[in-house]
Design a protein around this motif. Structure first.
Motif, PDB file in Angstrom:
ATOM      1  N   MET A   1       0.831  -1.193   0.000  1.00  0.00           N
ATOM      2  CA  MET A   1       0.000   0.000   0.000  1.00  0.00           C
ATOM      3  C   MET A   1       0.877   1.258   0.000  1.00  0.00           C
ATOM      4  O   MET A   1       2.020   1.229   0.464  1.00  0.00           O
ATOM      5  N   THR A   2       0.335   2.356  -0.485  1.00  0.00           N
ATOM      6  CA  THR A   2       1.097   3.595  -0.636  1.00  0.00           C
ATOM      7  C   THR A   2       0.965   4.500   0.582  1.00  0.00           C
ATOM      8  O   THR A   2       0.123   4.278   1.460  1.00  0.00           O
ATOM      9  N   GLU A   3       1.795   5.543   0.611  1.00  0.00           N
ATOM     10  CA  GLU A   3       1.718   6.529   1.676  1.00  0.00           C
ATOM     11  C   GLU A   3       0.333   7.162   1.735  1.00  0.00           C
ATOM     12  O   GLU A   3      -0.204   7.388   2.826  1.00  0.00           O
ATOM     13  N   GLU A   4      -0.247   7.449   0.592  1.00  0.00           N
ATOM     14  CA  GLU A   4      -1.554   8.088   0.554  1.00  0.00           C
ATOM     15  C   GLU A   4      -2.634   7.198   1.163  1.00  0.00           C
ATOM     16  O   GLU A   4      -3.610   7.689   1.747  1.00  0.00           O
ATOM     17  N   GLU A   5      -2.457   5.895   1.050  1.00  0.00           N
ATOM     18  CA  GLU A   5      -3.446   4.957   1.596  1.00  0.00           C
ATOM     19  C   GLU A   5      -3.252   4.690   3.083  1.00  0.00           C
ATOM     20  O   GLU A   5      -4.229   4.541   3.821  1.00  0.00           O
ATOM     21  N   MET A   6      -2.012   4.681   3.561  1.00  0.00           N
ATOM     22  CA  MET A   6      -1.737   4.283   4.939  1.00  0.00           C
ATOM     23  C   MET A   6      -1.475   5.450   5.883  1.00  0.00           C
ATOM     24  O   MET A   6      -1.580   5.296   7.109  1.00  0.00           O
ATOM     25  N   TYR A   7      -1.155   6.610   5.313  1.00  0.00           N
ATOM     26  CA  TYR A   7      -0.789   7.736   6.156  1.00  0.00           C
ATOM     27  C   TYR A   7      -1.775   8.889   6.013  1.00  0.00           C
ATOM     28  O   TYR A   7      -2.354   9.115   4.945  1.00  0.00           O
ATOM     29  N   ALA A   8      -1.933   9.607   7.114  1.00  0.00           N
ATOM     30  CA  ALA A   8      -2.642  10.879   7.086  1.00  0.00           C
ATOM     31  C   ALA A   8      -1.589  11.987   7.062  1.00  0.00           C
ATOM     32  O   ALA A   8      -0.464  11.792   7.544  1.00  0.00           O
ATOM     33  N   THR A   9      -1.932  13.126   6.499  1.00  0.00           N
ATOM     34  CA  THR A   9      -1.016  14.268   6.504  1.00  0.00           C
ATOM     35  C   THR A   9      -1.491  15.263   7.552  1.00  0.00           C
ATOM     36  O   THR A   9      -2.633  15.718   7.531  1.00  0.00           O
ATOM     37  N   TYR A  10      -0.606  15.572   8.479  1.00  0.00           N
ATOM     38  CA  TYR A  10      -0.933  16.500   9.572  1.00  0.00           C
ATOM     39  C   TYR A  10       0.176  17.531   9.676  1.00  0.00           C
ATOM     40  O   TYR A  10       1.344  17.189   9.884  1.00  0.00           O
ATOM     41  N   LYS A  11      -0.183  18.783   9.476  1.00  0.00           N
ATOM     42  CA  LYS A  11       0.781  19.885   9.514  1.00  0.00           C
ATOM     43  C   LYS A  11       1.982  19.613   8.610  1.00  0.00           C
ATOM     44  O   LYS A  11       3.131  19.896   8.950  1.00  0.00           O
ATOM     45  N   GLY A  12       1.689  18.995   7.471  1.00  0.00           N
ATOM     46  CA  GLY A  12       2.705  18.810   6.446  1.00  0.00           C
ATOM     47  C   GLY A  12       3.526  17.552   6.540  1.00  0.00           C
ATOM     48  O   GLY A  12       4.416  17.344   5.719  1.00  0.00           O
ATOM     49  N   VAL A  13       3.275  16.681   7.546  1.00  0.00           N
ATOM     50  CA  VAL A  13       4.056  15.450   7.660  1.00  0.00           C
ATOM     51  C   VAL A  13       3.123  14.239   7.688  1.00  0.00           C
ATOM     52  O   VAL A  13       1.949  14.339   8.033  1.00  0.00           O
ATOM     53  N   TYR A  14       3.681  13.091   7.337  1.00  0.00           N
ATOM     54  CA  TYR A  14       2.924  11.846   7.352  1.00  0.00           C
ATOM     55  C   TYR A  14       2.816  11.290   8.772  1.00  0.00           C
ATOM     56  O   TYR A  14       3.794  11.287   9.532  1.00  0.00           O
ATOM     57  N   LEU A  15       1.622  10.776   9.108  1.00  0.00           N
ATOM     58  CA  LEU A  15       1.392  10.043  10.347  1.00  0.00           C
ATOM     59  C   LEU A  15       0.641   8.761   9.995  1.00  0.00           C
ATOM     60  O   LEU A  15      -0.278   8.791   9.172  1.00  0.00           O
ATOM     61  N   PRO A  16       0.992   7.618  10.587  1.00  0.00           N
ATOM     62  CA  PRO A  16       0.257   6.387  10.287  1.00  0.00           C
ATOM     63  C   PRO A  16      -1.166   6.449  10.826  1.00  0.00           C
ATOM     64  O   PRO A  16      -1.384   6.707  12.014  1.00  0.00           O
ATOM     65  N   LYS A  17      -2.136   6.212   9.960  1.00  0.00           N
ATOM     66  CA  LYS A  17      -3.535   6.342  10.332  1.00  0.00           C
ATOM     67  C   LYS A  17      -3.941   5.393  11.452  1.00  0.00           C
ATOM     68  O   LYS A  17      -4.817   5.720  12.266  1.00  0.00           O
ATOM     69  N   VAL A  18      -3.319   4.228  11.510  1.00  0.00           N
ATOM     70  CA  VAL A  18      -3.708   3.211  12.489  1.00  0.00           C
ATOM     71  C   VAL A  18      -3.625   3.741  13.917  1.00  0.00           C
ATOM     72  O   VAL A  18      -4.453   3.397  14.764  1.00  0.00           O
ATOM     73  N   VAL A  19      -2.643   4.557  14.207  1.00  0.00           N
ATOM     74  CA  VAL A  19      -2.456   5.025  15.585  1.00  0.00           C
ATOM     75  C   VAL A  19      -2.624   6.534  15.737  1.00  0.00           C
ATOM     76  O   VAL A  19      -2.384   7.078  16.830  1.00  0.00           O
TER      77      VAL A  19
END
Length: 271
Positions: A1-19
């Motif tokens: 899976m890609t960053e767009e699918e697994m990560y949320a963007t918060y204040k310009g950085v990636y965070l894993p959506k799961v946690v």
């Protein structure tokens, strides 16, 4: 899976959506800090678990009950993670100890208003990269790192979770008000852990006698800490972190230690 699918963007950085849910990020933004709170700040793979062991032992005058019975993610929780919402942190007695991977410019309004004490831990980026690469391979909630070369490009471009190591260190090192921030390096702790325990205890206004400093340092030597199931992440289900791919706590060595083994490593130029 890609960053767009697994990560949320918060204040310009990636965070894993799961946690990192939208609810937990809102909780973080509205969190009420106290002046005597202790906030450990690290870029991922820079000594986070180590400090989650050291600081509670200092605050408890070396009493190991907390670190022996409470998983590190609950004893020193991440303020930005979903689990923080369910820990009744507002009811914990002072001084409370928390941790975050956020960059300086991602900190909340409450943080800047209250100015709690901060321990900022840095680690040589060579070792951060290596540890991050292995961690990304064993954690199911992170994008598969690919080859080391592929992951290196992501790391250098700030496309890993929590953004750029360079931005993280530069931001915290350039903090506007540094009187409430203690800076320490992973390499410094490797070279002389007892001296590092002394520095941290002084910053936290927690007097320790020589024997207690020695005992805390001995307990927190990497090989000993790694045996603590409350700290080594062996309690995490394998579907989230697969120990068959890589151990969470691997070697605990730093760039200066490797240089020291082959020559002499000065305390300067740790980064």
């Amino acid at each position: 899976m890609t960053e767009e699918e697994m990560y949320a963007t918060y204040k310009g950085v990636y965070l894993p959506k799961v946690v990192h849910s939208s609810e937990s990020l809102k909780y973080y933004e509205e969190f009420s800090f106290r002046p005597d709170d202790i906030l450990i700040v690290t870029y991922p793979k820079s000594g986070t678990t180590w400090m989650q062991e050291i600081v509670p032992l200092i605050m408890s005058q070396g009493d190991p009950e907390l670190v022996d019975t409470v998983p590190n993610w609950d004893r020193v929780p991440w303020l930005e993670e979903t689990r923080a919402c369910n820990l009744n942190l507002d009811q914990r007695p002072s001084p409370r100890v928390f941790i975050t991977h956020f960059q300086y410019n991602m900190m909340s309004t409450g943080f800047f208003k209250v100015k709690p004490r901060v321990i900022y831990v840095m680690r040589n980026p060579r070792d951060v990269f290596t540890s991050y690469f292995h961690f990304s391979g064993m954690a199911s909630y992170l994008v598969t790192p690919g080859t080391q070369t592929e992951f290196l490009h992501k790391f250098l471009d700030g496309k890993a979770i929590f953004g750029s190591w360079f931005d993280h260190v530069k931001g915290w090192m350039s903090a506007a008000e540094q009187q409430h921030i203690m800076y320490i390096s992973y390499e410094e702790m490797i070279l002389d852990l007892e001296a590092s325990v002394t520095r941290i205890a002084q910053f936290l206004d927690t007097p320790l006698d020589s024997e207690m400093k020695r005992k805390i340092a001995e307990r927190c030597v990497f090989k000993n800490m790694k045996k603590n199931k409350m700290s080594n992440y062996s309690l995490v289900p394998s579907e989230f972190m697969d120990p068959n791919v890589s151990e969470f706590l691997r070697k605990g060595k730093g760039y200066c230690r490797r240089l020291e083994e082959s020559s002499n490593c000065s305390r300067g130029g740790l980064l």
